[in-house]
Motif scaffolding. Sequence first.
Motif, PDB file in Angstrom:
ATOM      1  N   GLN A   1      -8.133   1.769  -1.328  1.00  0.00           N
ATOM      2  CA  GLN A   1      -8.363   0.774  -0.939  1.00  0.00           C
ATOM      3  C   GLN A   1      -9.364   1.368   0.069  1.00  0.00           C
ATOM      4  O   GLN A   1     -10.613   0.565   0.019  1.00  0.00           O
TER       5      GLN A   1
ATOM      6  N   SER B   1       0.580  -1.249  -0.067  1.00  0.00           N
ATOM      7  CA  SER B   1       0.115   0.044   0.241  1.00  0.00           C
ATOM      8  C   SER B   1       0.653   1.667  -0.060  1.00  0.00           C
ATOM      9  O   SER B   1       0.366   2.225  -0.524  1.00  0.00           O
TER      10      SER B   1
ATOM     11  N   ASP C   1      -5.607  -1.192  -5.463  1.00  0.00           N
ATOM     12  CA  ASP C   1      -4.663  -1.582  -4.200  1.00  0.00           C
ATOM     13  C   ASP C   1      -5.938  -2.534  -3.502  1.00  0.00           C
ATOM     14  O   ASP C   1      -6.987  -2.165  -2.761  1.00  0.00           O
TER      15      ASP C   1
ATOM     16  N   THR D   1      -5.681  -5.067  -1.782  1.00  0.00           N
ATOM     17  CA  THR D   1      -4.779  -5.873  -0.972  1.00  0.00           C
ATOM     18  C   THR D   1      -6.616  -6.566   0.739  1.00  0.00           C
ATOM     19  O   THR D   1      -6.067  -7.231   0.630  1.00  0.00           O
ATOM     20  N   ASP D   2      -6.102  -5.265   1.326  1.00  0.00           N
ATOM     21  CA  ASP D   2      -7.138  -5.676   2.456  1.00  0.00           C
ATOM     22  C   ASP D   2      -8.838  -4.941   2.890  1.00  0.00           C
ATOM     23  O   ASP D   2      -9.020  -5.294   3.839  1.00  0.00           O
TER      24      ASP D   2
END
Length: 251
Positions: free
Chosen positions: A87, A43, A172, A174-175
């Motif tokens: 994100q 990130s 992004d 990712t999470d």
Amino acid sequence: MLEIKNLHARIAEDGTEIIRGLNLTVKPGEIAAIMGPNGSGKSTLSYILSGREDYEVTEGDITYNGESILELDPAERASKGIFLAFQYPVEIPGVATMQFLKVAMNEQRKARGEAELTTPDFMRRVKEAAEGLKIDPAMLRRPLNVGFSGGEKKRAEILQMALLEPTLCILDETDSGLDIDALKIVADGVNALRSPDRAVIVITHYQRLLDYIVPDTVHVLYKGQIIRTGDKELAHELEANGYADVIGTAA
Ligand code: ADP
Ligand code: MG
Ligand code: MG
């Protein structure tokens, strides 16, 4: 197209180095995936590419189409065609999504020295793009992201991306805990944007997204460096064996 050379960057506030000698090249038309364990700096890399001020580059360079972008602010980077999908999308109360899109598109056009879109032209473009993403027109009249479900936020984000026609997209994921529907929205949006003069960087912790967006290259980021580069098979290898093997050979 994008060339990152020996990049070192730290958190401006406390000087902690997060990116530690990162090298990466992304060519036009390429879909590059960046994977890596949590806390590797994925990130952070996307924030640095977008030009966020909380990070300082201390060494190395980032060039885009042959020019360094380090001195450019986020708006200038955006006007060069660099798009970062956040994100955690921001909620903008009081501004209809439609209005937000119009301002964003016209600001970008202004920065590129192009004339403002006429209302009919804008409406036509939004309608086309929204239909392609199966977005209910009622959603576009609601304030951006306010009370949107996860899937609606993803659709709104991909809609922005489609309308701004970036040359480099950085996602992004990712999470964000995407469910299968959201994964497919993102994947369809990215796949629709595939073109020989556009590159996409997909940052993801999970291999699953790469079943829908098939990358040309896969890079593993660990402790602020790219420690391994391969093709889509590398993502499958990581899915099967975890990161330990790759990290082991780099340590
Ligand atoms: P990833 O996206 O790969 O999970 P991040 O880029 O979010 O990794 O974080 C990399 C490391 O940098 C982590 O250890 C994280 O705690 C730290 N970090 C990133 N940004 C900040 C910040 N603004 N303040 C403090 N720590 C940060
Ligand atoms: Mg993380
Ligand atoms: Mg992350």
